[in-house]
Motif scaffolding. Structure first.
Motif, PDB file in Angstrom:
ATOM      1  N   PRO A   1      95.866 -15.577  26.519  1.00 31.15           N
ATOM      2  CA  PRO A   1      97.119 -16.564  26.278  1.00 31.15           C
ATOM      3  C   PRO A   1      97.377 -17.748  25.987  1.00 31.15           C
ATOM      4  CG  PRO A   1      96.497 -16.411  28.280  1.00 31.15           C
ATOM      5  CD  PRO A   1      95.079 -15.620  28.283  1.00 31.15           C
TER       6      PRO A   1
ATOM      7  N   GLN B   1      98.919 -15.612  20.301  1.00 32.81           N
ATOM      8  CA  GLN B   1      99.576 -15.808  21.686  1.00 32.81           C
ATOM      9  C   GLN B   1     100.491 -16.929  21.848  1.00 32.81           C
ATOM     10  OE1 GLN B   1     100.077 -13.010  24.283  1.00 32.81           O
ATOM     11  NE2 GLN B   1      98.731 -12.198  21.976  1.00 32.81           N
ATOM     12  N   GLN B   2     100.664 -17.956  21.961  1.00 37.94           N
ATOM     13  CA  GLN B   2     101.095 -18.922  21.815  1.00 37.94           C
ATOM     14  C   GLN B   2     102.525 -18.485  20.600  1.00 37.94           C
ATOM     15  OE1 GLN B   2     100.334 -22.828  20.202  1.00 37.94           O
ATOM     16  NE2 GLN B   2     100.591 -23.238  22.255  1.00 37.94           N
TER      17      GLN B   2
ATOM     18  N   THR C   1      94.961  -9.796  26.105  1.00 36.46           N
ATOM     19  CA  THR C   1      94.291 -11.146  25.337  1.00 36.46           C
ATOM     20  C   THR C   1      94.752 -12.380  25.713  1.00 36.46           C
ATOM     21  OG1 THR C   1      95.722  -9.484  23.472  1.00 36.46           O
ATOM     22  CG2 THR C   1      95.054 -12.390  23.307  1.00 36.46           C
TER      23      THR C   1
ATOM     24  N   GLN D   1     102.521  -9.268  25.912  1.00 35.73           N
ATOM     25  CA  GLN D   1     102.125 -10.455  26.320  1.00 35.73           C
ATOM     26  C   GLN D   1     101.897  -9.590  27.801  1.00 35.73           C
ATOM     27  OE1 GLN D   1     103.066 -14.350  26.496  1.00 35.73           O
ATOM     28  NE2 GLN D   1     102.868 -13.128  23.948  1.00 35.73           N
TER      29      GLN D   1
ATOM     30  N   ARG E   1     104.657 -15.512  22.008  1.00 32.72           N
ATOM     31  CA  ARG E   1     105.734 -16.433  23.188  1.00 32.72           C
ATOM     32  C   ARG E   1     107.334 -17.497  22.995  1.00 32.72           C
ATOM     33  NH1 ARG E   1     100.941 -17.026  25.943  1.00 32.72           N
ATOM     34  NH2 ARG E   1     100.609 -19.175  25.268  1.00 32.72           N
TER      35      ARG E   1
END
Length: 507
Positions: A428, A433-434, A426, A422, A437
């Motif tokens: 977000p 990426q989500q 990259t 994170q 997270r």
């Protein structure tokens, strides 16, 4: 037939003269003469309608050039309108005059004039002095008499539509599509009037045998607008008929719902659920929204996780993954609806979709490929097979690191961010990426050591307002799902509520 035509022409001239006399005089003698001849005049109107409904509007005007004057005089005579049967027959006669496809300005003006006369019949809320005296003589006050009169007339029309034949005219022939279309056009300015609901409902549920829709688009649009603004209340069956018969109305209803959801507290699932239930849009049969879904996939998704032992959730998710993967990636036996329909069906049953990450994090063994694929598909439905495979590799690596860290006696927020990637450049907003997270958030809620660093990790993670809203939505959704499934984890639930409360003070 020829004799009937001659008789009708003679009667026509007689009643035209009578109406002129009634229109010009308001003496007691004139009133008495009107009442004396009302039954005969109604019989004439019935015969006139029987003749008019066999002709098109152009032929009617050629045969009876003053028909508009005759009907107008009748429509503005308060004693004639005092009988709901007269109102009904006058409406049908006027509907016969409407040109379905006006070819010139004259025909368009005639249509507008007819609609004005019809509006007068259905929506006038006052009585002339003569009718006031008449109703008082019967023991009624005008304010009580007229609503009952309008209600009876509306119910009579609605009954005829439902039975699809004209009971009042002693005929068993089906109601002509042109007449139904004309009536729907007439109703447009009257939809929100009291007591008109039964007629609107009857029009919506009235299905003929015609290959094309006979109700006017402006009727559908006006009804839909009134429903969305809560100006009328119709039975669910009528609303569903509206949306299935006129797709633009369904689209507008969906957009109206989306606008409410976006403008409201978008991260409060309980409010969102209330909006959705109030809109009536999830009350269609599942097949309506997903016409090409395989029955086996629909059946397994229809199972409520609450009705399945928790130890069998993993196996059920694997089965869902196999069916979805076959529908999305198997070109030979794939769903005609494509990947998007399969994805939309999956998220429609969100409780299955949202428990995938938890199942992966709670599994001490090798992450099942079926669940990795399901997670990659959930967050990236538009990804191709190769891109989805890369996401699966990335997620598998992150899961391995998280599993190692869960056994560590000391955790740091920065280490967790680094392991999850994170702190890189990259985008977000990328689906992968989500996904990562959300894996981190699940880890913070469930891992024993995650509770102590949860706020630090979220502070590092939520570096934009968009991500902050995303985390708020995740926490609210998780608490909502735990409550629905009866999942009890006091420490995790307490942490989620504290984080949610703190984050909401910052947006």
């Amino acid at each position: 037939m020829a004799q009937d035509s001659v008789d009708l022409s003679c009667d026509y001239q007689f009643w035209m003269q009578k109406l002129s006399v009634w229109d010009q005089a308001s003496t007691l003698e004139t009133q008495q003469d009107t009442c004396l001849h009302l039954a005969q005049f109604q019989e004439f109107l019935r015969k006139m309608y029987e003749a008019l409904k066999e002709m098109d509007s152009n032929t009617i005007i050629e045969r009876f050039p003053t028909i508009g004057q005759l009907l107008a005089k009748a429509c503005w005579n308060p004693f004639i309108l005092a009988y709901d049967e007269s109102q009904k027959i006058l409406i049908w006669c006027l509907c016969c005059l409407i040109n379905k496809e006006p070819q010139n300005s004259g025909q368009s003006k005639l249509n507008s004039w007819i609609q004005g006369v019809l509006s007068h019949i259905l929506s006038a809320l006052r009585f002339d002095k003569e009718v006031a005296l008449f109703t008082q003589g019967l023991g009624y006050a005008p304010i009580d008499y007229y609503p009952g009169l309008l209600k009876n007339m509306i119910l009579s029309l609605a009954s005829e539509l439902r039975e699809n034949h004209l009971n009042g005219f002693n005929t068993q022939r089906r109601m002509a599509p042109e007449r139904v279309a004309s009536l729907s056009r007439v109703c447009v300015p009257l939809i929100t009037l009291p007591d008109v609901d039964p007629l609107v409902e009857a029009l919506l549920i009235c299905h003929g045998r015609e290959p094309q829709e006979i109700l006017q688009p402006e009727f559908f649009e006006a009804v839909n607008e009134a429903i969305l603004l809560k100006k009328i209340s119709l039975p669910m069956s009528a609303v569903v008929c509206l949306w299935l018969r006129h797709l633009p109305s369904l689209e507008k209803a969906m957009l109206h719902l989306f606008e409410k959801l976006i403008s409201s507290e978008r991260n409060c699932l309980r409010r969102i659920e209330c909006f959705i239930k109030d809109s009536s849009l999830l009350r269609f049969a599942l097949k309506t929204y997903f016409p090409y879904t395989s029955p086996s996939l629909a059946m397994v998704l229809l199972q409520d996780p609450q009705d399945i032992p928790r130890g069998h959730w993993l196996q059920t998710l694997k089965h869902i993954s196999e069916l979805l993967r076959e529908a999305v990636e198997d070109q030979t036996h794939g769903s005609r609806g494509g990947a998007f329909e399969s994805w939309f069906l999956f998220i429609h049953f969100g409780r299955w979709a949202e428990m995938v990450a938890e199942q992966l994090l709670m599994s001490a063994a090798e992450p099942p490929a079926a669940l990795l694929w399901l997670l990659a598909f959930y967050y990236g439905p538009r990804d191709g097979r190769q891109q989805r495979a890369q996401t699966m590799v990335q997620v598998k690596a992150v899961l391995g690191h998280l599993l190692v860290m869960s056994r560590s006696s000391s955790l740091s927020a920065q280490d967790l961010q680094t392991v999850a990637g994170q702190d890189t450049d990259t985008d977000p907003r990328a689906p992968a990426q989500q996904l990562i997270r959300h894996l981190l958030l699940h880890f913070l809620l469930w891992a024993p050591g995650g509770h102590t660093i949860a706020w630090d990790v979220i502070t590092l993670m939520a570096h934009t307002a968009e991500i902050t809203h995303e985390i708020i939505g995740f926490l609210d959704q998780t608490l909502y799902r735990w409550n629905r499934l009866g999942i009890e984890s006091p420490r995790s639930e307490k942490l989620a509520r504290e984080l949610l409360k703190e984050l909401r003070t910052q947006v």
